[in-house]
Structures are given as C-alpha cells and as structure tokens.
Scaffold this motif. Structure first.
Motif, PDB file in Angstrom:
ATOM      1  N   VAL A 298       0.833  -1.201   0.000  1.00  0.00           N
ATOM      2  CA  VAL A 298       0.000   0.000   0.000  1.00  0.00           C
ATOM      3  C   VAL A 298       0.866   1.249   0.000  1.00  0.00           C
ATOM      4  CG1 VAL A 298      -1.664   1.317   1.352  1.00  0.00           C
ATOM      5  CG2 VAL A 298      -1.939  -1.146   1.108  1.00  0.00           C
ATOM      6  N   THR A 299       1.899   1.271   0.832  1.00  0.00           N
ATOM      7  CA  THR A 299       2.742   2.456   0.944  1.00  0.00           C
ATOM      8  C   THR A 299       3.524   2.696  -0.335  1.00  0.00           C
ATOM      9  OG1 THR A 299       2.956   1.904   3.300  1.00  0.00           O
ATOM     10  CG2 THR A 299       4.414   3.603   2.431  1.00  0.00           C
ATOM     11  N   SER A 300       4.102   1.644  -0.885  1.00  0.00           N
ATOM     12  CA  SER A 300       4.935   1.802  -2.082  1.00  0.00           C
ATOM     13  C   SER A 300       4.111   2.174  -3.302  1.00  0.00           C
ATOM     14  CB  SER A 300       5.708   0.497  -2.350  1.00  0.00           C
ATOM     15  OG  SER A 300       6.509   0.153  -1.241  1.00  0.00           O
ATOM     16  N   VAL A 411      -4.426  10.555   5.739  1.00  0.00           N
ATOM     17  CA  VAL A 411      -5.663   9.828   5.457  1.00  0.00           C
ATOM     18  C   VAL A 411      -5.766   8.631   6.390  1.00  0.00           C
ATOM     19  CG1 VAL A 411      -5.851  10.551   3.052  1.00  0.00           C
ATOM     20  CG2 VAL A 411      -4.487   8.556   3.619  1.00  0.00           C
ATOM     21  N   PRO A 412      -6.980   8.363   6.912  1.00  0.00           N
ATOM     22  CA  PRO A 412      -7.151   7.245   7.849  1.00  0.00           C
ATOM     23  C   PRO A 412      -7.339   5.922   7.122  1.00  0.00           C
ATOM     24  CG  PRO A 412      -9.207   8.422   7.633  1.00  0.00           C
ATOM     25  CD  PRO A 412      -8.216   9.146   6.754  1.00  0.00           C
ATOM     26  N   LEU A 413      -6.852   4.849   7.730  1.00  0.00           N
ATOM     27  CA  LEU A 413      -7.095   3.484   7.266  1.00  0.00           C
ATOM     28  C   LEU A 413      -8.163   2.889   8.173  1.00  0.00           C
ATOM     29  CD1 LEU A 413      -3.366   2.412   6.804  1.00  0.00           C
ATOM     30  CD2 LEU A 413      -4.939   3.179   5.029  1.00  0.00           C
ATOM     31  N   LYS A 414      -9.378   2.766   7.638  1.00  0.00           N
ATOM     32  CA  LYS A 414     -10.509   2.369   8.468  1.00  0.00           C
ATOM     33  C   LYS A 414     -11.120   1.062   7.971  1.00  0.00           C
ATOM     34  CE  LYS A 414     -13.001   6.089   7.987  1.00  0.00           C
ATOM     35  NZ  LYS A 414     -14.094   7.066   8.207  1.00  0.00           N
ATOM     36  N   ALA A 415     -11.745   0.369   8.901  1.00  0.00           N
ATOM     37  CA  ALA A 415     -12.547  -0.820   8.593  1.00  0.00           C
ATOM     38  C   ALA A 415     -13.696  -0.852   9.587  1.00  0.00           C
ATOM     39  CB  ALA A 415     -11.714  -2.094   8.692  1.00  0.00           C
ATOM     40  N   VAL A 418     -13.876   1.927  12.209  1.00  0.00           N
ATOM     41  CA  VAL A 418     -12.859   1.979  13.262  1.00  0.00           C
ATOM     42  C   VAL A 418     -11.510   2.220  12.603  1.00  0.00           C
ATOM     43  CG1 VAL A 418     -11.693   0.690  15.090  1.00  0.00           C
ATOM     44  CG2 VAL A 418     -14.161   0.473  14.799  1.00  0.00           C
ATOM     45  N   VAL A 419     -10.758   3.184  13.139  1.00  0.00           N
ATOM     46  CA  VAL A 419      -9.463   3.545  12.574  1.00  0.00           C
ATOM     47  C   VAL A 419      -8.429   2.489  12.974  1.00  0.00           C
ATOM     48  CG1 VAL A 419      -7.630   5.264  12.527  1.00  0.00           C
ATOM     49  CG2 VAL A 419     -10.024   5.990  12.604  1.00  0.00           C
ATOM     50  N   LEU A 420      -7.893   1.804  11.968  1.00  0.00           N
ATOM     51  CA  LEU A 420      -6.837   0.821  12.198  1.00  0.00           C
ATOM     52  C   LEU A 420      -5.455   1.445  12.106  1.00  0.00           C
ATOM     53  CD1 LEU A 420      -8.192  -2.142  10.025  1.00  0.00           C
ATOM     54  CD2 LEU A 420      -8.679  -1.640  12.423  1.00  0.00           C
ATOM     55  N   GLY A 421      -5.351   2.531  11.342  1.00  0.00           N
ATOM     56  CA  GLY A 421      -4.076   3.198  11.144  1.00  0.00           C
ATOM     57  C   GLY A 421      -4.276   4.424  10.285  1.00  0.00           C
ATOM     58  N   PHE A 422      -3.190   5.025   9.853  1.00  0.00           N
ATOM     59  CA  PHE A 422      -3.287   6.182   8.971  1.00  0.00           C
ATOM     60  C   PHE A 422      -2.011   6.288   8.148  1.00  0.00           C
ATOM     61  CE2 PHE A 422      -1.556   7.672  12.971  1.00  0.00           C
ATOM     62  CZ  PHE A 422      -0.465   8.456  12.602  1.00  0.00           C
ATOM     63  N   MET A 423      -2.134   6.997   7.029  1.00  0.00           N
ATOM     64  CA  MET A 423      -0.997   7.229   6.129  1.00  0.00           C
ATOM     65  C   MET A 423      -0.700   8.719   6.085  1.00  0.00           C
ATOM     66  SD  MET A 423      -1.787   4.731   2.856  1.00  0.00           S
ATOM     67  CE  MET A 423      -0.256   5.232   2.058  1.00  0.00           C
ATOM     68  N   GLU A 444     -10.046   7.630  -0.948  1.00  0.00           N
ATOM     69  CA  GLU A 444     -10.444   6.405  -1.628  1.00  0.00           C
ATOM     70  C   GLU A 444      -9.323   5.372  -1.576  1.00  0.00           C
ATOM     71  OE1 GLU A 444     -12.706   3.653  -3.648  1.00  0.00           O
ATOM     72  OE2 GLU A 444     -13.298   5.532  -2.675  1.00  0.00           O
ATOM     73  N   LEU A 445      -8.084   5.837  -1.762  1.00  0.00           N
ATOM     74  CA  LEU A 445      -6.937   4.935  -1.633  1.00  0.00           C
ATOM     75  C   LEU A 445      -6.901   4.312  -0.242  1.00  0.00           C
ATOM     76  CD1 LEU A 445      -4.140   3.770  -2.416  1.00  0.00           C
ATOM     77  CD2 LEU A 445      -3.148   5.951  -1.688  1.00  0.00           C
ATOM     78  N   ALA A 446      -7.100   5.139   0.794  1.00  0.00           N
ATOM     79  CA  ALA A 446      -7.078   4.632   2.161  1.00  0.00           C
ATOM     80  C   ALA A 446      -8.232   3.667   2.425  1.00  0.00           C
ATOM     81  CB  ALA A 446      -7.120   5.793   3.143  1.00  0.00           C
ATOM     82  N   ALA A 447      -9.408   3.946   1.834  1.00  0.00           N
ATOM     83  CA  ALA A 447     -10.559   3.061   2.045  1.00  0.00           C
ATOM     84  C   ALA A 447     -10.291   1.685   1.456  1.00  0.00           C
ATOM     85  CB  ALA A 447     -11.807   3.681   1.419  1.00  0.00           C
ATOM     86  N   ARG A 448      -9.724   1.647   0.249  1.00  0.00           N
ATOM     87  CA  ARG A 448      -9.412   0.352  -0.353  1.00  0.00           C
ATOM     88  C   ARG A 448      -8.309  -0.356   0.431  1.00  0.00           C
ATOM     89  NH1 ARG A 448      -9.936   1.211  -6.927  1.00  0.00           N
ATOM     90  NH2 ARG A 448     -11.700   2.671  -6.862  1.00  0.00           N
ATOM     91  N   ALA A 449      -7.316   0.416   0.859  1.00  0.00           N
ATOM     92  CA  ALA A 449      -6.244  -0.187   1.640  1.00  0.00           C
ATOM     93  C   ALA A 449      -6.760  -0.691   2.981  1.00  0.00           C
ATOM     94  CB  ALA A 449      -5.121   0.830   1.853  1.00  0.00           C
ATOM     95  N   GLY A 450      -7.682   0.046   3.607  1.00  0.00           N
ATOM     96  CA  GLY A 450      -8.231  -0.377   4.885  1.00  0.00           C
ATOM     97  C   GLY A 450      -8.952  -1.710   4.784  1.00  0.00           C
ATOM     98  N   LEU A 451      -9.677  -1.930   3.686  1.00  0.00           N
ATOM     99  CA  LEU A 451     -10.369  -3.203   3.497  1.00  0.00           C
ATOM    100  C   LEU A 451      -9.372  -4.355   3.380  1.00  0.00           C
ATOM    101  CD1 LEU A 451     -13.001  -4.752   3.003  1.00  0.00           C
ATOM    102  CD2 LEU A 451     -12.777  -4.210   0.570  1.00  0.00           C
ATOM    103  N   VAL A 452      -8.307  -4.130   2.592  1.00  0.00           N
ATOM    104  CA  VAL A 452      -7.297  -5.171   2.434  1.00  0.00           C
ATOM    105  C   VAL A 452      -6.594  -5.433   3.763  1.00  0.00           C
ATOM    106  CG1 VAL A 452      -5.155  -5.766   1.246  1.00  0.00           C
ATOM    107  CG2 VAL A 452      -6.985  -4.636  -0.003  1.00  0.00           C
ATOM    108  N   LEU A 453      -6.299  -4.360   4.501  1.00  0.00           N
ATOM    109  CA  LEU A 453      -5.624  -4.518   5.791  1.00  0.00           C
ATOM    110  C   LEU A 453      -6.504  -5.268   6.785  1.00  0.00           C
ATOM    111  CD1 LEU A 453      -3.920  -1.038   6.273  1.00  0.00           C
ATOM    112  CD2 LEU A 453      -2.836  -3.208   5.704  1.00  0.00           C
ATOM    113  N   ASP A 454      -7.792  -4.999   6.758  1.00  0.00           N
ATOM    114  CA  ASP A 454      -8.679  -5.692   7.690  1.00  0.00           C
ATOM    115  C   ASP A 454      -8.730  -7.178   7.371  1.00  0.00           C
ATOM    116  OD1 ASP A 454     -10.463  -5.678   9.897  1.00  0.00           O
ATOM    117  OD2 ASP A 454     -12.153  -5.816   8.518  1.00  0.00           O
TER     118      ASP A 454
END
Length: 833
Positions: A298-300, A411-415, A418-423, A444-454
């Motif tokens: 996600v970061t790269s 941007v928050p990483l949510k699932a 609930v905030v799991l993290g942020f970028m 939108e990037l964070a929302a997609r990443a949050g789903l994958v992270l969850d």
C-alpha cells in the motif's frame, strides 16, 4: 526515439504521432557534444566522428536549451562561451533564420536549473535546405561530465506523416510525467536503450532524471499528449480532436485562457487519471494475507505517482494480531510505523522517522486529528510557523527540515468505521500541492487499503489463535524418561491455513514403560487443531489405563466416530518395555516407523499391519511385537516430512531411512540431520511432527523380582528383601520409606485379595519403582477413614511418602505401584588443583 539501430521497417519510416525519429545528443558543462546518435546524424547531417567534441551551438539551432544550461552555471559564476551569437561560416550551421521559441513555462513552472525546456527553431542546413526543428532539453545532474540531454525532431516529417490535424502549426512541445501516459512503465524500461551509446552508469542516472522531470510530449490537441518516443503508438480519443489553432510556443499556449468547451474534457481527463491510479493500486495490493507485506504494498503504491513521501502507521494491537480494536484511539494509543517510502535522497528520513518505531502521537497535531476524527486532514502548504508548531509537539526530534514547505495529506485506514491506522503523504516543494481532488483520491486509496488490511488482520488474528491452540496442545516432553531418551521437532506448514493437526506425545506407563504416539489429523486450520487436541487427550487418558495398543486404537476410532463424520486421522501407537527389551506397536493408516539398529547402524522401515485411519470404523487393528536392543533408535514422523507433490512417497521414506541412520553426537543433532535432509530449504507445504527415541533399556542388575506367598509372614520377608537390596544398590537414604511403602502394599494384597501368589519387583532408574502384583482385577480405591478405625490408611501412607502411585490392569491381574525419589549422588570434590 532513435537508438542507433538499423533503419526501421517500411511501415515505420513514415512518422506518425507517437512514432517520431529523434536526434539525441548529450552536452557537457563546457557546451561540447559528448554523445551523438545516428538520429542526430540523419537530422543535422554531421557524422558522430565530426560532432563529438564540437560546440553544440555549431551543430544544432537550440539556443534556448543552451541558455538554460547557462542559467544552470550562473550560480557558479561561469558563463558558457556558446551563449554569444555564432557566425554562419567555416562549415558551421548558420544562425537560425527564425529566433528560437523557448518554453518559458513547463507545467506551470519557469525553466531553470533542474527543469526541462522545450522550443522550436527554423534554420537552413547546408545542402539540405530549410529545417523546422522541435527540441526538448533536460539539464542533468550528477558526478559525470554530462550536463544537458537534447532531443530534437523534424516538424516537417510530423506534418507529412500525420495529416493536417497534427500539422506543425498545431504542435506544442512540452513535458509530462509518466503517469500521464499509457504504458509508462514499459516506456521507462526502454529509455536506457534510447540513449546514444552510453554506459549503464550514465544512462541509469539520466533515465532516473527523465522519470522525475517528465517525458517529452507533443500537444496535438488540448485533450491528448503524445510521447515522442520510438514506436510508442497512437494517441487515444483521436476522433475527439478539435480543429488545430495557429502554432504558439509552450509559454504562449500556457498563458492563453482555456476555451470554455474544453473545461469538461480537462476535468474528465483528471478524473480518469485518478481512477486509473486507484485501479492500478487496487490490483497491486492484497497479493498476500501477510499484514506487514500488505502495508509495504500500500505504501509503495503511492510513491512517486501520487506523493513523494508515504509513511504508514498501524495500531499496536492490530499489528500484533490481537483482534479488532475496541473503541476510538486517544493520546495513549500506541502506533507502530510499519513502512516508509520516499524518493528523497537515501537515509534522509531514517533517523527521524525510523521504521518499526512505536509512538503515541501528541494531541495538537494533524496526525492525532486524523486518527480521532477518522477524516482526511489536508494542509496544502506547511509554512515555517506551522512546521515549527507541529515539530514542537514531539520531544527529541526535529521534523522541520522534513515537513516545512511541503504539502501534507493525512488519510485514515478504516474498517467498519474503526481507525486501524493512517498514512502520512507529503509532496516536495515545486510539485503541485495537494488539493480537494487529491484529498478525495487519498481517502479512496485509504478506504481500499483499509479493506485489504482488515482482511490481512483477520487472517493474522485467526492464525495466531490457531497457533496458540496448537502450541498449547503440543507437549513439552522431558528429554529423559525411564529407559529412553527422546527428542522432537514440530514444523508448521507454509501453505495458506498452515496450522494443522499433526501431534506427538510420550506417555509414562506403569512398570517403567513408555508409550510413543504420533498422529496426523486430516485437514488444516482451527478445526483440525481442535480435533487434534481432543484425540491427544483421549490417547493420554486411555494410555494411563494401560490398554493394549490395538485396544487403544479401537477405542480412539469409536470416539472419532461419535465426535463427527469428518473426524479422520492417522496414528501410530508404540509401547516400549525397557526391561523386556521390546516394542509393541499398532498402526492406524500412518506411515511406518523407522528403527535404527545400534549394532550395525542399519535402518529399516518396520513391517507392521496397517489398519484404516481413525474415524473410518469397522476395521480391526493389530499389535506387532518388535525386539529391540539398548541403543536402538525409533523414529516416528508424519507424512508432511516424506511426502512431496509429484513424487512417490517411497522416495521420501528411503530418504528418511538414510538420514535417520546418519551418526550424530546427540538426539537433537540427529533430528536436525533428518530435517535438513528432507526439508533442505523449508519448502514443505504441510506441517511436520517428528519424534525420535533412543531405547537405552534398563540393565538386569537394576531390577529385583521376588515371588511371595499370600500369608501375613511374607510381609516381614518383603521388608527384609527390600532393605537388603537397597543396601546392595547403595540406596540407604531411600530404604526407610521404601520398606514402609512395600509393607503397606503387600499387606493390602494379603488382606484384600484371594491370590495364591504375589509378586514384588523393584526397578532402579532415576527413581525407585516398587510394584506389587496380585491375581485380582479389582483396582484399589482411596477411602476415607474414621478416627475409631484401625484400617484404611495404607494407601494414604503410600501417597504421602511416594512421588507418585497408581494401579493398572495387567495380563493376569493388577499391579499397584509407587515411585520414590532418589537422592542425587554427589561426587567428592577433587583436592587437586
């Protein structure tokens, strides 16, 4: 681009937009040509031998590019000699008939040191007539002598090859980042081939700058930018081109107000670009359910296309796989910086924001605002005052050199809200700052990443639960037991859902015997681990009852059928009697054990009756008796060690026999030898359980056996026999307790059984085992005793003096036994130095 290769095929000779033959030249700090391509020879008429080493102004009408190079050296106080007008004599190219049209603006930024430039010039070539040249220039940085990369093309060929719609009057030279172009990654891979015969070091340095500064493009319309690169293909949406307007330089074109009818198309292009970016990111992340790898993906993915710096932080509980976080974060929440990606110079961020750091973010910071509100935080420009204020919230670290003057987006990483993290995303000065559309894209990037992270978090959590369950069920075996030494290994599988149902166990049995068991539940995951725990507990319980091996497997098979129809497992159960020197083994569909003979080092697969797996039902089990000698080694394992997909299992069993026979200094070394031989690179997909036992036996001199009559007088004789034997063994400290325990056991057998004969046995190992066997099958029980009764206290006395005691059924009755601890023998200290 022309790469100095042979002439292209006839279909490629006619230039069309996107397939433009280019002249490529490299100029050093003194303004001299250091590299000259074959395309430059075709365009300007000078061979490489004549061009290299001559002033670039003598060869090409690119005064605008040379003025840019002069500006790059202005700070050093040097003014290149080629900035003065040159006479058109002595074989040199004449001064252009029309002044160079230099690009005053490139992507909204004035050309200067480090920025590319573009322009157009008309000149007359000797013997070739007039020439209309489009050129692009890249000021170069780095340790080499190269200071300017110049690209030039013939505008007349563009007009002839592409028709009126793309005529020279409608061309505007400019630059665009690779993200603006279809197939930018493929284009980047071909750039080093385009450069005119340069070495890999210089070519790599120049390619990296082109990737950062942008590709040369032709603005044929306001809707499309066509990269000027060899064999690059046609522009998209060609049917939507508007009627070309008279040619204007890049600076003039940028200064003109946009036409009203083009605004929707520009907005559509911007939206399309962001959607393409998000789609590419979505396809590139989530390739693994490993949490940290997902974070790196996600970061790269955001650097350098969307941002220049990206740092991802996760809650400590999420990273540890402790389940879904409970409640919103606060100032006490600990965050881990999982990954950082940037395109700054190496090491710039490492000391201040190191990867792996655990930190609680201060309250008055944009990071805290994002993680508490769960909304993106946009700061278009971090002023010096704001940067000082943010940096002041962190103790012992100065963020100002890293954040001041930059544009920031958090941007928050949510699932599930609930905030799991942020970028944390930042762009360097000089790049377009983040705007509202970027905030939407980042969210939108964070929302997609949050789903994958969850998804990765849930998998990690379930895997941790299964690992914990399995680890709690695998026994911690003592390396030394009565008459044998053991060593074990367990290797989890590498496939998805790697937790399985393989297990091993050693169970202590009466009479200094030991039961060895290895089993494999079919399947993987939590269900298999839970079933393994149930079967292992059942085996331990039935082994303590001293059931024969075939009867134990029969009972285990019945239990599996009662638990459910999907309970299937293979199992091998072996009982070692170190006094008799024999193994009694029963097999339920498992791979056979290996026995390594101590006498000659020969190994063999034991030929055993193979029953059906546990849970099939209706299949009898048989017990085989195998004589063994002291020093023999028994090896039991699961099929994950010997079975390889696409290979016959006989090959793995042969390798097991060979590796098991290899001499080793210790039992642990012997296990490691087997693992290295059959699992050389850790590539086994299935989990592996390995149990090795060295069968040492108990010497006959450490065993004493007597037959007693069932008379009260034999109790006194038994006390005398025990006292004398312990004196002969030198165990005087254990004599008193042993005599008392044996007296109580023999007295109970005389009083409460109808046996004609009794047997008394003493076995000396690391403990003293006392056994009294009679012909009754009723096991003794520990009863409560009243104060006025004289009997019923014998077993209580034994239980108080012995370390362990028990009773078990035998072939001809029952045996009541107890174990007494022995004092360790202390060697006398030597008086010598």
């Amino acid at each position: 681009m022309d790469r100095g290769t042979p002439e292209p095929a006839p279909a490629q000779r006619h230039a069309v937009p996107g397939r433009v033959p280019l002249a490529v030249a490299v100029v050093d700090r003194a303004g001299l040509v250091t590299h000259w391509s074959s395309g430059a020879r075709k365009l300007f008429g000078h061979p490489r031998e004549e061009a290299v080493g001559r002033p670039a102004a003598d060869l090409m009408p690119i005064a605008g590019a040379l003025r840019s190079l002069a500006g790059a050296d202005h700070d050093s106080g040097r003014v290149p000699p080629f900035t003065e007008p040159l006479p058109g004599q002595d074989g040199r190219l004449p001064v252009p008939a029309v002044d160079d049209v230099s690009a005053d603006l490139v992507d909204g930024l004035a050309p200067g040191p480090g920025w590319p430039g573009a322009g157009r010039a008309r000149c007359t070539r000797p013997e070739h007539g007039p020439l209309d040249v489009l050129w692009w220039s890249y000021p170069l940085a780095g340790p080499g002598p190269e200071r300017l990369l110049v690209l030039a093309a013939d505008a007349e060929r563009l007009r002839a090859g592409s028709g009126a719609a793309a005529g020279a009057d409608g061309l505007t030279p400019a630059f665009a980042p690779h993200t603006d172009l279809p197939g930018g990654e493929e284009l980047a891979e071909r750039l080093s081939d385009v450069l005119p015969g340069m070495g890999p070091a210089a070519a790599g340095r120049i390619v990296s700058q082109i990737l950062e500064l942008g590709y040369p493009v032709l603005e044929i319309s306001q809707r499309e930018r066509v990269p000027v690169t060899h064999d690059w293909g046609l522009p998209r949406h060609a049917a939507r081109r508007r009627t070309p307007r008279p040619y204007a330089g890049a600076g003039e074109a940028a200064a003109l107000p946009p036409e009203p009818e083009e605004a929707p198309d520009l907005e559509h292009a911007a939206v399309r670009e962001r959607l393409e970016f998000l789609n590419e990111v979505s396809s590139g992340i989530g390739t693994s359910l490993d949490l940290e790898r997902t974070i790196r993906e996600v970061t790269s993915a955001a650097v350098p296309r969307f941002t220049d710096f990206a740092g991802t932080h996760l809650r400590a509980a999420v990273l540890a796989g402790e389940g879904f976080p409970d409640g919103p974060p606060d100032v006490t929440t600990v965050w881990h910086r999982v990954w950082v990606e940037h395109n700054d110079e190496p090491g710039r961020w490492d000391d201040t924001v190191p990867v792996g750091e655990a930190i609680a973010f201060p309250e008055r910071t944009p990071f805290f605002q994002c993680m508490v509100t769960g909304e993106p935080v946009l700061i278009p420009h971090i002023s010096e005052e704001l940067g000082n204020r943010i940096s002041g919230q962190f103790e012992k670290r100065d963020l100002r050199p890293l954040i001041n003057g930059r544009s920031m987006l958090v941007v928050p990483l949510k699932a599930r809200n609930v905030v799991l993290g942020f970028m944390v995303l930042m762009r360097r000065p000089g790049r377009e700052p983040f705007n509202d559309m970027d905030r939407t894209t980042g969210a939108e990037l964070a929302a997609r990443a949050g789903l994958v992270l969850d998804n990765a978090r849930m998998y990690t959590y379930q895997e941790n639960v299964a690992d914990t369950l399995q680890d709690s069920m695998l026994p911690q075996l003592a390396p030394h037991m009565a008459g044998c030494d053991t060593a074990t290994r367990y290797l989890p599988g590498t496939r998805l859902g790697r937790v399985g149902g393989d297990w091993f166990d050693c169970v202590k049995l009466p009479g200094s015997r030991t039961a060895f068991v290895v089993g494999d539940v079919m399947g993987h995951g939590l269900n298999s681990a839970a079933m393994m725990g149930q079967l292992r507990t059942a085996v331990q319980t039935m082994a303590a009852l001293d059931l024969p091996p075939e009867q134990l497997l029969r009972n285990l098979d019945d239990l599996a059928q009662r638990l459910g129809e999907h309970y299937l497992a293979t199992c091998v159960y072996a009982v070692y009697d170190p006094i008799r020197g024999e193994l009694r083994i029963a097999n339920a569909g498992h791979i056979p054990p290996v026995l390594v003979r101590a006498e000659d080092g020969r190994s063999e697969l034991l030929d055993l009756p193979t029953g059906a797996p546990i849970g099939v039902g209706g299949v009898p089990f048989e017990t085989a008796t195998v004589p063994v000698s002291p020093g023999d080694r028994l090896v039991l394992c699961t099929d994950g060690l010997v079975e390889v997909r696409g290979q016959d299992i006989g090959t793995g069993l042969a390798a097991l026999c060979e590796s098991a026979a290899h001499p080793a200094a210790s039992m642990n070394d012997a296990c490691d030898t087997i693992i290295r031989a059959l699992n050389p690179r850790g590539g086994r997909k299935d989990d592996v359980a390995l149990l090795m036992a060295r069968l040492n036996g108990i010497p006959p001199r450490h065993v004493a056996h007597w037959r007693l009559e069932r008379t009260p007088a034999e109790v006194r004789r038994a006390r005398t026999l025990v006292r004398d034997r312990l004196a002969a063994w030198g165990l005087h400290s254990a004599s008193e307790n042993a005599v008392l325990c044996v007296s109580e056991l023999v007295t109970n057998a005389v009083r409460h059984t109808d046996s004609r004969q009794l047997q008394l046995r003493l076995v000396r190992t690391d403990v003293l085992l006392c056994e009294v066997t009679d012909e009754e099958h009723t096991l003794p029980t520990l009863l409560g005793t009243a104060l006025d009764k004289e009997s019923g206290r014998g077993l209580r006395v034994v239980g108080a003096l012995a370390r362990e005691w028990g009773a078990s059924h035998g072939r001809q009755g029952k045996t009541v036994w107890c174990e007494l601890p022995l004092a360790r023998t202390v060697r006398p200290r030597s008086n010598t130095g």
